[in-house]
Design an enzyme around this catalytic site. Structure first.
Site, PDB file in Angstrom:
ATOM      1  N   GLU A  35     -10.146   0.323   8.494  1.00  0.00           N
ATOM      2  CA  GLU A  35      -9.847  -0.644   9.552  1.00  0.00           C
ATOM      3  C   GLU A  35      -8.398  -0.478  10.003  1.00  0.00           C
ATOM      4  O   GLU A  35      -7.618   0.196   9.342  1.00  0.00           O
ATOM      5  CB  GLU A  35     -10.147  -2.076   9.099  1.00  0.00           C
ATOM      6  CG  GLU A  35      -9.298  -2.607   7.977  1.00  0.00           C
ATOM      7  CD  GLU A  35      -9.672  -4.053   7.601  1.00  0.00           C
ATOM      8  OE1 GLU A  35     -10.098  -4.809   8.475  1.00  0.00           O
ATOM      9  OE2 GLU A  35      -9.528  -4.407   6.422  1.00  0.00           O
ATOM     10  N   CYS A  46      30.087 -17.784  27.510  1.00  0.00           N
ATOM     11  CA  CYS A  46      31.301 -18.024  28.269  1.00  0.00           C
ATOM     12  C   CYS A  46      31.436 -19.537  28.439  1.00  0.00           C
ATOM     13  O   CYS A  46      30.455 -20.225  28.736  1.00  0.00           O
ATOM     14  CB  CYS A  46      31.204 -17.338  29.634  1.00  0.00           C
ATOM     15  SG  CYS A  46      32.540 -17.818  30.741  1.00  0.00           S
ATOM     16  N   LYS A  56      -0.225   5.780   8.465  1.00  0.00           N
ATOM     17  CA  LYS A  56       0.477   5.227   9.631  1.00  0.00           C
ATOM     18  C   LYS A  56       0.482   6.198  10.806  1.00  0.00           C
ATOM     19  O   LYS A  56       0.385   7.404  10.622  1.00  0.00           O
ATOM     20  CB  LYS A  56       1.910   4.895   9.237  1.00  0.00           C
ATOM     21  CG  LYS A  56       2.012   3.729   8.271  1.00  0.00           C
ATOM     22  CD  LYS A  56       3.325   3.034   8.497  1.00  0.00           C
ATOM     23  CE  LYS A  56       3.577   1.968   7.454  1.00  0.00           C
ATOM     24  NZ  LYS A  56       4.901   1.387   7.626  1.00  0.00           N
ATOM     25  N   LEU A  93       0.842  -1.190   0.000  1.00  0.00           N
ATOM     26  CA  LEU A  93       0.000   0.000   0.000  1.00  0.00           C
ATOM     27  C   LEU A  93       0.875   1.238   0.000  1.00  0.00           C
ATOM     28  O   LEU A  93       1.980   1.227   0.541  1.00  0.00           O
ATOM     29  CB  LEU A  93      -0.855   0.033   1.269  1.00  0.00           C
ATOM     30  CG  LEU A  93      -1.967  -0.998   1.369  1.00  0.00           C
ATOM     31  CD1 LEU A  93      -2.576  -0.960   2.753  1.00  0.00           C
ATOM     32  CD2 LEU A  93      -3.019  -0.733   0.321  1.00  0.00           C
ATOM     33  N   CYS A 128      35.285 -13.771  27.993  1.00  0.00           N
ATOM     34  CA  CYS A 128      34.213 -13.406  28.908  1.00  0.00           C
ATOM     35  C   CYS A 128      34.629 -12.162  29.684  1.00  0.00           C
ATOM     36  O   CYS A 128      35.714 -12.133  30.273  1.00  0.00           O
ATOM     37  CB  CYS A 128      33.936 -14.562  29.866  1.00  0.00           C
ATOM     38  SG  CYS A 128      32.817 -14.120  31.203  1.00  0.00           S
ATOM     39  N   LYS A 185      -4.465  -1.038  10.629  1.00  0.00           N
ATOM     40  CA  LYS A 185      -3.385  -1.690   9.881  1.00  0.00           C
ATOM     41  C   LYS A 185      -2.630  -2.557  10.874  1.00  0.00           C
ATOM     42  O   LYS A 185      -1.947  -2.054  11.763  1.00  0.00           O
ATOM     43  CB  LYS A 185      -2.458  -0.650   9.258  1.00  0.00           C
ATOM     44  CG  LYS A 185      -1.389  -1.270   8.384  1.00  0.00           C
ATOM     45  CD  LYS A 185      -0.608  -0.207   7.633  1.00  0.00           C
ATOM     46  CE  LYS A 185       0.311  -0.804   6.582  1.00  0.00           C
ATOM     47  NZ  LYS A 185       1.239  -1.813   7.080  1.00  0.00           N
ATOM     48  N   ASP A 192      -0.011  -4.970  12.629  1.00  0.00           N
ATOM     49  CA  ASP A 192       1.444  -5.047  12.543  1.00  0.00           C
ATOM     50  C   ASP A 192       1.892  -6.493  12.708  1.00  0.00           C
ATOM     51  O   ASP A 192       2.328  -6.913  13.769  1.00  0.00           O
ATOM     52  CB  ASP A 192       2.059  -4.155  13.627  1.00  0.00           C
ATOM     53  CG  ASP A 192       3.528  -3.911  13.361  1.00  0.00           C
ATOM     54  OD1 ASP A 192       4.013  -4.314  12.285  1.00  0.00           O
ATOM     55  OD2 ASP A 192       4.181  -3.311  14.227  1.00  0.00           O
ATOM     56  N   CYS A 246      35.195 -13.360  33.625  1.00  0.00           N
ATOM     57  CA  CYS A 246      36.258 -14.255  34.093  1.00  0.00           C
ATOM     58  C   CYS A 246      37.429 -14.376  33.118  1.00  0.00           C
ATOM     59  O   CYS A 246      38.441 -14.982  33.434  1.00  0.00           O
ATOM     60  CB  CYS A 246      35.695 -15.638  34.392  1.00  0.00           C
ATOM     61  SG  CYS A 246      35.241 -16.547  32.905  1.00  0.00           S
ATOM     62  N   CYS A 277      32.538 -19.688  35.922  1.00  0.00           N
ATOM     63  CA  CYS A 277      32.590 -18.228  35.775  1.00  0.00           C
ATOM     64  C   CYS A 277      31.757 -17.589  36.881  1.00  0.00           C
ATOM     65  O   CYS A 277      30.603 -17.964  37.090  1.00  0.00           O
ATOM     66  CB  CYS A 277      32.042 -17.832  34.409  1.00  0.00           C
ATOM     67  SG  CYS A 277      31.773 -16.057  34.238  1.00  0.00           S
ATOM     68  N   TYR A 291      -8.445  -9.594   5.742  1.00  0.00           N
ATOM     69  CA  TYR A 291      -8.868  -8.264   5.294  1.00  0.00           C
ATOM     70  C   TYR A 291      -8.972  -8.063   3.791  1.00  0.00           C
ATOM     71  O   TYR A 291      -9.336  -6.988   3.346  1.00  0.00           O
ATOM     72  CB  TYR A 291      -7.963  -7.196   5.882  1.00  0.00           C
ATOM     73  CG  TYR A 291      -6.479  -7.453   5.688  1.00  0.00           C
ATOM     74  CD1 TYR A 291      -5.920  -7.523   4.427  1.00  0.00           C
ATOM     75  CD2 TYR A 291      -5.648  -7.619   6.800  1.00  0.00           C
ATOM     76  CE1 TYR A 291      -4.576  -7.768   4.263  1.00  0.00           C
ATOM     77  CE2 TYR A 291      -4.297  -7.864   6.645  1.00  0.00           C
ATOM     78  CZ  TYR A 291      -3.768  -7.936   5.364  1.00  0.00           C
ATOM     79  OH  TYR A 291      -2.441  -8.185   5.211  1.00  0.00           O
TER      80      TYR A 291
HETATM   81  S1  IVH Z   1      -5.442  -4.348   2.580  1.00  0.00           S
HETATM   82  C1  IVH Z   1      -3.112  -4.208  -1.855  1.00  0.00           C
HETATM   83  N1  IVH Z   1      -5.797  -4.179   5.140  1.00  0.00           N
HETATM   84  O1  IVH Z   1      -0.179  -3.794   4.943  1.00  0.00           O
HETATM   85  C2  IVH Z   1      -2.989  -4.586  -0.444  1.00  0.00           C
HETATM   86  N2  IVH Z   1      -3.579  -4.542   4.378  1.00  0.00           N
HETATM   87  O2  IVH Z   1       1.442  -2.205   2.850  1.00  0.00           O
HETATM   88  C3  IVH Z   1      -4.299  -4.488   0.247  1.00  0.00           C
HETATM   89  N3  IVH Z   1      -1.929  -4.741   6.205  1.00  0.00           N
HETATM   90  O3  IVH Z   1       1.010  -6.256   2.823  1.00  0.00           O
HETATM   91  C4  IVH Z   1      -4.063  -4.790   1.652  1.00  0.00           C
HETATM   92  N4  IVH Z   1      -3.355  -4.484   7.848  1.00  0.00           N
HETATM   93  O4  IVH Z   1       0.236  -7.023   5.030  1.00  0.00           O
HETATM   94  C5  IVH Z   1      -4.893  -4.352   4.174  1.00  0.00           C
HETATM   95  N5  IVH Z   1      -6.324  -4.007   7.382  1.00  0.00           N
HETATM   96  C6  IVH Z   1      -5.413  -4.189   6.417  1.00  0.00           C
HETATM   97  C7  IVH Z   1      -4.042  -4.399   6.698  1.00  0.00           C
HETATM   98  C8  IVH Z   1      -3.145  -4.561   5.650  1.00  0.00           C
HETATM   99  C9  IVH Z   1      -2.080  -4.701   7.539  1.00  0.00           C
HETATM  100  C10 IVH Z   1      -0.615  -4.941   5.577  1.00  0.00           C
HETATM  101  C11 IVH Z   1      -0.610  -6.018   4.534  1.00  0.00           C
HETATM  102  C12 IVH Z   1       0.025  -5.424   3.326  1.00  0.00           C
HETATM  103  C13 IVH Z   1       0.588  -4.164   3.827  1.00  0.00           C
HETATM  104  C14 IVH Z   1       0.465  -3.139   2.750  1.00  0.00           C
END
Ligand code: IVH
Length: 693
Positions: A117, A452, A340, A86, A434, A119, A121, A437, A457, A227
């Site tokens: 929604e 070590c 982000k 993305l 080490c 993102k 991690d 020691c 030690c 997703y």
């Molecule tokens: S939709 C064309 N929804 O973000 C990709 N991606 O930079 C459409 N990711 O590789 C992805 N949460 O691993 C989507 N709610 C979410 C997400 C999500 C994390 C990650 C995904 C993707 C990366 C894109």
């Protein structure tokens, strides 16, 4: 008349459906409808039937979730359609710009519907269902070709193996991650057994998913949030909303779509539920840029309350017709953007790098930094883990670095700002001797840690002793870390058994020791002689043998002597003991010095009660009951935990619907509020005592 085989086939099918439903209720919705015991019963019945009719075993069976034989490598596999990335942006203004672009291309004037929604991690995954059966799970790889980690994904209880109704081909993309609390528990266990902990939940999830041994993956609490669709044949969706609603019907976990019309109602509801430890639906349809921006700010605000890490939000055009119209630029869709959050980071300078030597002899480099605040907490130390990590990040003394708190807790060096590097800086190398020691320190086999090599030690001895006297081990209250330090430095203690040889005259001769404190110390050493077998085993500090493993070993072998002479084969027969732990135990007891230590300890008076075989002698008054302890109780918490466990109950850290009782002492806090909110029974000390009577 149906044959026995036909009957079995039918029953197996019913059991699989029941078990998968139970998995979904427990692992996805956190709302189990059957007890663990009932689950175990159904599971056992399935295993028995499958054993009687082995040809009826299929890879999608719940029985296969424990993980099969280790692989040599993962198979590479092409994605039917590439997994894209993305476009990233870091501010709400970028959402406005994104919306403007969309409106321009579509020749509209505002009010495009966006599906927003979090993102997640974690790591991207593509699940492939063919005619409703899970047949593949591919990592993203380079976007075109990934690796098939299906053997591992099959162990994830929240991922359905079979779908009740499904099109011919359904590819579902999502993110695999680890919840913050599961990450903390895993790391605690890792640390306890002398394994280098993970830096953050994301790494823990990645490490767990890319394990070649699926049994290890099976033991790791991985979660999925789906997703996006990949290729789908035999079903058409009009929008992202329809797609995710369909996933819910198929019981493929998503973050859930909120139905609250008004934003304020949505926000209030989400915040309240999160504070109560629940998992509200977090996705929302937003109309136009303003509402998407409002969503961004709101999710950023409640980010800390979420049970998992996120690093922003994703804004997607809801209509799939419009998505198609918008198309792609380069490797990203034009119809979506990731906004982000700024991670809680700070800049500081590394003043020096200390190398600490742990109980297992591992040399751990630790960055000592100029104090700096990150997310409200002052940070001065951050582990640099090992030489590979140092090399990868090229961290040097004098460097200005960006640090953050991983998983909101452990400080982590993210990267070096090389432009600010002092001229004469040199790469940091963990010493080959080490630091404590002076013995050679080496890397063995394929391990990343340097250790070590001197078992005597002082650092290893000190840290082993500190572990030995710990609350959960021999519990010698009168001795602390400082005292151990002094005793080792003065040459009074070189081994575990030396602690039991200490005399009044030895201790009174030390600095700042009065008659009273010496007597107390000796009394608490004396009291520790009466112990339990699990404590004794745990206290020895064998690598990979944490408290839980020590308990399993004690129950399985009954005496320390039987454990000492156990073969690898004996050990592998014990529940939850794998190759790695088994080998470590055998290796530990092949050391004559350790065996002599154990004999000496017993000669000096250390003894334990006979170990009751779990089912027969142990009380089952609290069998299957889940407790949460909060507030101050008349006895130490660890002891209360022991009391509960001794009666067949279990203790966990946070209150959920699964909690049976909250045991509340004085000044109990938020856990009590949560218990009342969830309608969980609350016990005070007296009521708890009564329960045990
Ligand atoms: S939709 C064309 N929804 O973000 C990709 N991606 O930079 C459409 N990711 O590789 C992805 N949460 O691993 C989507 N709610 C979410 C997400 C999500 C994390 C990650 C995904 C993707 C990366 C894109």
């Amino acid at each position: 008349m149906p044959s026995a085989r036909e009957k079995a086939e039918k029953r197996i099918d019913t059991l699989r459906i029941q078990l998968e439903r139970a998995n979904y209720l427990y692992h996805v919705l956190d709302q189990p409808e059957i007890s663990d015991r009932e689950y175990d019963k159904l599971f056992q019945e399935l295993i028995d039937l499958e054993q009687a009719f082995p040809d009826l075993v299929i890879p999608e069976s719940p029985s296969q979730r424990v993980g099969g034989a280790p692989l040599d490598a993962f198979e590479k596999a092409s994605h039917r359609t590439p997994m894209l990335s993305l476009s990233n942006s870091y501010s709400p203004e970028d959402i406005a710009a994104f919306d403007e672009r969309i409106n321009k291309i579509l020749e509209r004037k505002g009010e495009v519907e966006y599906f927003c929604e979090p993102k997640f991690d974690g790591l991207a995954i593509e699940l492939i269902y063919e005619n409703g059966r899970l047949t593949g799970a591919l990592t993203r790889g380079d976007g075109a070709v990934g690796e098939n980690v299906i053997t591992n994904v099959r162990t994830m209880k929240s991922v359905p193996q079979r779908l009740a109704k499904a099109p011919e081909l359904l590819e579902v993309r999502g993110e695999i991650l680890m919840f913050k609390k599961d990450f903390a528990a895993l790391n605690e266990a890792q640390q306890e057994s002398g394994v280098v902990p993970f830096a953050n939940p994301r790494n823990a999830a990645a490490g767990s998913l890319r394990q070649l041994d699926p049994k290890i993956t099976a033991s790791r609490p991985l979660r999925l949030f789906a997703y996006a669709p990949g290729v789908v044949n035999g079903k058409v969706f009009a929008s992202q909303e329809q797609f995710e609603t369909y996933l819910d019907e198929l019981q493929i976990p998503t973050v859930g779509l909120s139905t609250d019309k008004d934003f304020a109602t949505f926000a209030k509801h989400v915040e309240k539920e999160l504070k109560a430890g629940k998992r509200p639906a977090l996705a929302r349809i937003c109309r136009g840029a303003d509402e998407a921006i409002e969503y961004y700010h709101f999710i950023e605000k409640i980010r800390k309350l979420l049970p998992f890490d996120i690093d922003g939000i994703v804004v997607k055009v809801n209509s799939y017709r419009l998505q198609q119209e918008l198309g792609f630029v380069a490797r990203s869709p034009r119809w979506a953007t990731a906004a982000k959050f700024n991670p809680e980071q700070a800049e500081t300078v590394i003043e020096r790098i200390d190398v600490q030597v742990g109980r297992t002899g591992a040399l751990t480099p630790v960055a000592i930094m100029a104090p700096v605040k990150v997310g409200g907490v002052t940070i001065t130390n951050a582990t640099l883990h090992n030489q590979d990590e140092i090399d990868r990040k090229d961290v040097r003394v004098g460097d200005t670095v960006v640090i953050q708190r991983a998983g909101d807790v452990i400080p982590e060096v993210v990267r070096v700002i090389t432009e600010k590097r002092p001229k004469k800086s040199v790469a940091f190398q963990i010493p080959s001797k080490c630091p404590v020691c002076g013995s050679p320190a080496t890397r063995v086999d394929d391990e990343v840690v340097t250790r070590c090599t001197n078992l005597l030690c002082p650092a290893i001895v000190k840290n082993s002793l500190i572990h030995f006297i710990g609350r959960r081990a021999m519990n010698i209250e009168g001795l602390g870390d400082r005292m151990i330090e002094t005793l080792v430095n003065e040459g009074l203690v070189k081994s575990f058994s030396d602690l039991y040889r200490l005399k009044f005259d030895d201790l009174i001769a030390l600095e700042r020791q009065g008659e009273k404190s010496v007597t107390n110390t000796l009394e608490s050493i004396e009291a520790s002689k009466k112990t339990t077998l699990p404590r004794l085993i745990f206290a020895l500090g064998i690598r990979f043998v944490g408290e839980t493993t020590a308990k399993s070993l004690a129950t399985a072998f009954g005496t320390i002597e039987k454990l000492e002479t156990a073969t690898l084969e004996d050990l592998l027969n014990v529940k939850d003991i794998g190759e790695k732990v088994g080998e470590s135990v055998v290796k530990a007891f092949s050391n004559k010095q350790l065996r002599k230590e154990i004999a000496d300890l017993q000669k000096l008076g250390v003894h334990y009660e006979a170990v009751a075989k779990k089912t027969s002698a142990g009380s089952t008054k609290l069998e299957g009951k889940k407790f949460v302890i909060t507030g101050t109780l008349p006895v130490p918490r660890d002891d209360v935990k022991d009391m509960i466990e001794a009666n067949g109950g279990a203790v966990s850290g946070s209150v959920s619907k699964k909690t049976d009782y909250v045991l509340a002492g004085e000044e109990a806090g938020s856990k009590l509020d949560k218990a009342s909110e969830l309608g969980v029974a609350i016990l005070d000390w007296d009521a708890f005592q009564a329960l045990l009577k």
